[in-house]
Design a protein around this motif. Structure first.
Motif, mmCIF file in Angstrom:
data_model
loop_
_atom_site.group_PDB
_atom_site.id
_atom_site.type_symbol
_atom_site.label_atom_id
_atom_site.label_comp_id
_atom_site.label_asym_id
_atom_site.label_seq_id
_atom_site.Cartn_x
_atom_site.Cartn_y
_atom_site.Cartn_z
ATOM 1 N N GLU A 11 -1.164 19.805 7.631
ATOM 2 C CA GLU A 11 0.378 19.573 7.255
ATOM 3 C C GLU A 11 0.537 18.304 6.520
ATOM 4 O OE1 GLU A 11 3.347 22.257 10.052
ATOM 5 O OE2 GLU A 11 2.383 20.487 11.223
ATOM 6 N N HIS A 12 1.351 18.521 5.370
ATOM 7 C CA HIS A 12 1.852 17.217 4.942
ATOM 8 C C HIS A 12 0.732 16.405 4.196
ATOM 9 C CE1 HIS A 12 5.666 18.240 7.264
ATOM 10 N NE2 HIS A 12 4.830 17.870 8.067
ATOM 11 N N TRP A 13 -0.106 17.350 3.688
ATOM 12 C CA TRP A 13 -1.442 16.783 3.243
ATOM 13 C C TRP A 13 -1.219 15.846 2.100
ATOM 14 C CZ3 TRP A 13 -5.720 15.267 4.749
ATOM 15 C CH2 TRP A 13 -6.753 14.954 3.944
ATOM 16 N N GLN A 14 -0.462 16.110 0.812
ATOM 17 C CA GLN A 14 -0.223 15.133 -0.129
ATOM 18 C C GLN A 14 0.455 13.961 0.149
ATOM 19 O OE1 GLN A 14 -1.684 15.592 -3.188
ATOM 20 N NE2 GLN A 14 -1.159 13.593 -3.247
ATOM 21 N N ALA A 15 1.381 14.083 1.413
ATOM 22 C CA ALA A 15 2.242 12.810 1.792
ATOM 23 C C ALA A 15 1.104 12.041 2.415
ATOM 24 C CB ALA A 15 3.199 13.236 2.675
ATOM 25 N N ARG A 16 0.098 12.545 3.066
ATOM 26 C CA ARG A 16 -0.753 11.556 4.092
ATOM 27 C C ARG A 16 -1.728 10.965 2.698
ATOM 28 N NH1 ARG A 16 -2.289 13.154 9.088
ATOM 29 N NH2 ARG A 16 -1.053 14.632 10.137
ATOM 30 N N VAL A 17 -2.099 11.622 1.601
ATOM 31 C CA VAL A 17 -2.959 11.207 0.505
ATOM 32 C C VAL A 17 -2.264 10.014 0.226
ATOM 33 C CG1 VAL A 17 -3.987 11.647 -1.394
ATOM 34 C CG2 VAL A 17 -4.218 13.337 0.424
ATOM 35 N N ASP A 18 -0.911 10.207 -0.277
ATOM 36 C CA ASP A 18 -0.289 9.065 -0.903
ATOM 37 C C ASP A 18 -0.080 7.853 0.455
ATOM 38 O OD1 ASP A 18 0.148 10.553 -3.118
ATOM 39 O OD2 ASP A 18 2.270 11.080 -2.742
ATOM 40 N N LEU A 19 0.118 8.167 1.365
ATOM 41 C CA LEU A 19 0.304 7.027 2.321
ATOM 42 C C LEU A 19 -1.130 6.422 2.369
ATOM 43 C CD1 LEU A 19 2.589 5.849 3.800
ATOM 44 C CD2 LEU A 19 1.934 7.427 5.574
ATOM 45 N N ALA A 20 -1.989 7.262 2.717
ATOM 46 C CA ALA A 20 -3.351 6.473 2.721
ATOM 47 C C ALA A 20 -3.792 5.543 1.667
ATOM 48 C CB ALA A 20 -4.364 7.504 2.936
ATOM 49 N N ALA A 21 -3.621 6.206 0.492
ATOM 50 C CA ALA A 21 -3.813 5.214 -0.663
ATOM 51 C C ALA A 21 -3.078 3.973 -0.639
ATOM 52 C CB ALA A 21 -3.606 5.971 -2.009
ATOM 53 N N ALA A 22 -1.730 4.097 -0.138
ATOM 54 C CA ALA A 22 -0.931 2.598 -0.070
ATOM 55 C C ALA A 22 -1.686 1.682 1.020
ATOM 56 C CB ALA A 22 0.533 3.282 0.093
ATOM 57 N N PHE A 23 -2.166 2.425 2.086
ATOM 58 C CA PHE A 23 -2.910 1.390 2.995
ATOM 59 C C PHE A 23 -3.912 0.716 2.150
ATOM 60 C CE2 PHE A 23 -0.615 4.180 6.217
ATOM 61 C CZ PHE A 23 -0.195 3.223 7.099
ATOM 62 N N ARG A 24 -4.808 1.685 1.607
ATOM 63 C CA ARG A 24 -5.925 0.888 1.141
ATOM 64 C C ARG A 24 -5.656 0.044 0.044
ATOM 65 N NH1 ARG A 24 -10.998 3.516 2.290
ATOM 66 N NH2 ARG A 24 -10.929 4.836 3.982
ATOM 67 N N TRP A 25 -4.864 0.149 -0.982
ATOM 68 C CA TRP A 25 -4.314 -0.826 -1.886
ATOM 69 C C TRP A 25 -3.608 -1.979 -1.418
ATOM 70 C CZ3 TRP A 25 -6.925 0.290 -5.973
ATOM 71 C CH2 TRP A 25 -6.899 -0.733 -7.115
ATOM 72 N N THR A 26 -2.936 -1.899 -0.362
ATOM 73 C CA THR A 26 -2.197 -3.051 0.429
ATOM 74 C C THR A 26 -3.154 -3.898 0.883
ATOM 75 O OG1 THR A 26 -0.428 -1.579 0.895
ATOM 76 C CG2 THR A 26 -0.574 -3.629 2.177
ATOM 77 N N ALA A 27 -4.361 -3.221 1.438
ATOM 78 C CA ALA A 27 -5.613 -4.198 2.003
ATOM 79 C C ALA A 27 -6.230 -4.900 0.931
ATOM 80 C CB ALA A 27 -6.658 -3.286 2.752
ATOM 81 N N ARG A 28 -6.360 -4.234 -0.345
ATOM 82 C CA ARG A 28 -7.098 -4.841 -1.572
ATOM 83 C C ARG A 28 -6.277 -6.059 -2.024
ATOM 84 N NH1 ARG A 28 -10.526 -1.040 -5.385
ATOM 85 N NH2 ARG A 28 -11.395 0.405 -3.821
ATOM 86 N N LEU A 29 -4.848 -6.026 -2.023
ATOM 87 C CA LEU A 29 -4.082 -7.011 -2.400
ATOM 88 C C LEU A 29 -4.123 -8.281 -1.284
ATOM 89 C CD1 LEU A 29 -1.198 -4.614 -3.908
ATOM 90 C CD2 LEU A 29 -3.037 -6.071 -5.085
ATOM 91 N N ASN A 30 -4.679 -8.080 -0.067
ATOM 92 C CA ASN A 30 -4.586 -9.117 0.846
ATOM 93 C C ASN A 30 -3.227 -9.146 1.715
ATOM 94 O OD1 ASN A 30 -5.741 -10.371 2.840
ATOM 95 N ND2 ASN A 30 -5.207 -12.527 1.635
ATOM 96 N N MET A 31 -2.520 -7.903 1.582
ATOM 97 C CA MET A 31 -1.042 -8.030 2.157
ATOM 98 C C MET A 31 -0.990 -7.541 3.224
ATOM 99 S SD MET A 31 0.997 -6.735 -1.283
ATOM 100 C CE MET A 31 2.657 -6.358 -0.583
ATOM 101 N N HIS A 32 -2.240 -7.363 4.070
ATOM 102 C CA HIS A 32 -2.079 -6.850 5.354
ATOM 103 C C HIS A 32 -2.279 -7.746 6.391
ATOM 104 C CE1 HIS A 32 -6.435 -7.762 5.882
ATOM 105 N NE2 HIS A 32 -6.413 -7.875 4.440
ATOM 106 N N GLU A 33 -2.235 -7.555 7.440
ATOM 107 C CA GLU A 33 -2.304 -8.228 8.856
ATOM 108 C C GLU A 33 -3.561 -7.802 9.600
ATOM 109 O OE1 GLU A 33 0.325 -11.557 10.472
ATOM 110 O OE2 GLU A 33 -1.229 -11.052 8.929
ATOM 111 N N GLY A 34 -4.643 -7.428 9.040
ATOM 112 C CA GLY A 34 -5.780 -6.964 10.088
ATOM 113 C C GLY A 34 -5.295 -5.721 10.808
ATOM 114 N N VAL A 35 -5.235 -5.475 11.822
ATOM 115 C CA VAL A 35 -5.061 -4.355 12.341
ATOM 116 C C VAL A 35 -3.376 -4.237 12.948
ATOM 117 C CG1 VAL A 35 -7.527 -4.012 12.988
ATOM 118 C CG2 VAL A 35 -5.657 -5.113 14.544
ATOM 119 N N ALA A 36 -2.741 -5.167 12.535
ATOM 120 C CA ALA A 36 -1.514 -5.008 12.874
ATOM 121 C C ALA A 36 -0.624 -4.458 11.381
ATOM 122 C CB ALA A 36 -0.829 -6.336 13.128
ATOM 123 N N ASN A 37 0.723 -4.438 11.542
ATOM 124 C CA ASN A 37 1.647 -3.952 10.523
ATOM 125 C C ASN A 37 1.250 -2.432 10.292
ATOM 126 O OD1 ASN A 37 1.426 -6.879 8.182
ATOM 127 N ND2 ASN A 37 2.420 -6.519 10.191
#
Length: 251
Positions: A11-37
């Motif tokens: 369910e909600h597959w395309q939404a899941r794909v979009d959200l997963a991509a946002a997570f991955r790219w946020t990590a690449r930009l070093n805008m993440h907080e490890g396992v938080a946020n």
């Protein structure tokens, strides 16, 4: 090679794909907080059911199928193997419960937004085009009350009643961005961090700032809001890069 739609029946597959991509790219930009946020995306009309990242999973490892579904009105949401992080439940649950216009919510402690949130004056003056994007479109939370458990989440949600204000500069904490879609929200998050960086680096010169007039700042903000498909194209391009690298975000 593109690897999207590996599990199209979820369910909600395309939404899941979009959200997963946002997570991955946020990590690449070093805008993440490890396992938080956390990021979340509403999947029902009133916004009280939403997808979000599983507890204590690094942004760089989140796949579309990993995202958990949470009900903001479920008193047992914090129990069980797939229970969300309590602070994610408090902040995101509170916002989705109180602000149905906040379809997507992204909260990070990115460096420059957090520096801005740490200043006694956390306003972002319109000193360039990116900064002008947010003219009169953010709210400053100057009442930080500790970790975002349920009471703190409800307090933050009460500051987002104006749909025009889609960025919360969380004093002593970080930044929270809301939007209509993953693409809309991620694009706003990205450009807010860029704007904050420009302002912080300008302050470091100790030179006078060239600040746009309110009239031109508002005109610029409106023009950028109406700019066609920038958010959609931005996310499409990021997914194309991930797909070309064989990144498993869409599995």
């Amino acid at each position: 090679m593109a690897i999207t739609n590996i599990r199209p029946n979820m369910e909600h597959w395309q939404a899941r794909v979009d959200l997963a991509a946002a997570f991955r790219w946020t990590a690449r930009l070093n805008m993440h907080e490890g396992v938080a946020n956390h990021f979340s995306l509403a999947i029902n009309e009133d916004g009280t059911r939403f997808l979000m990242n599983p507890n204590q999973r690094h942004f760089a490892r989140i796949n579309a199928s990993d995202l958990i579904e949470v009900d903001a009105n479920d008193p047992d949401a914090l129990t069980g193997a797939d229970a969300p992080d309590p602070t994610a439940w408090g902040l995101h649950g509170g916002i989705h419960r109180a602000c149905p216009h906040a379809r997507c919510v992204m909260h990070v402690h990115s460096i420059f937004a957090t520096v801005l949130a740490s200043l006694a004056d956390s306003r972002l003056p319109p000193i360039d085009q990116n900064c002008a994007t947010f003219f009169d479109r953010y709210v400053i939370d100057d009442g930080y009350g500790g970790l975002a458990f349920e009471d703190e989440g409800a307090r933050c949600a009460a500051l987002l009643t104006d749909p025009k204000q889609k960025v919360m500069i969380m004093g002593n904490h970080g930044v929270l961005v809301i939007g209509d879609t993953v693409a809309d929200t991620f694009n706003r998050l990205y450009y807010f961090e860029r704007a904050a960086e420009t302002y912080i680096r300008a302050l470091q010169t100790s030179q006078p700032l060239r600040v746009l007039s309110d009239e031109i700042a508002e005109k610029t903000a409106q023009e950028l809001e109406a700019y066609p498909e920038q958010d959609v194209r931005h996310l499409q391009e990021l997914k194309a890069i991930l797909d070309g690298e064989g990144d498993p975000y869409a599995t």
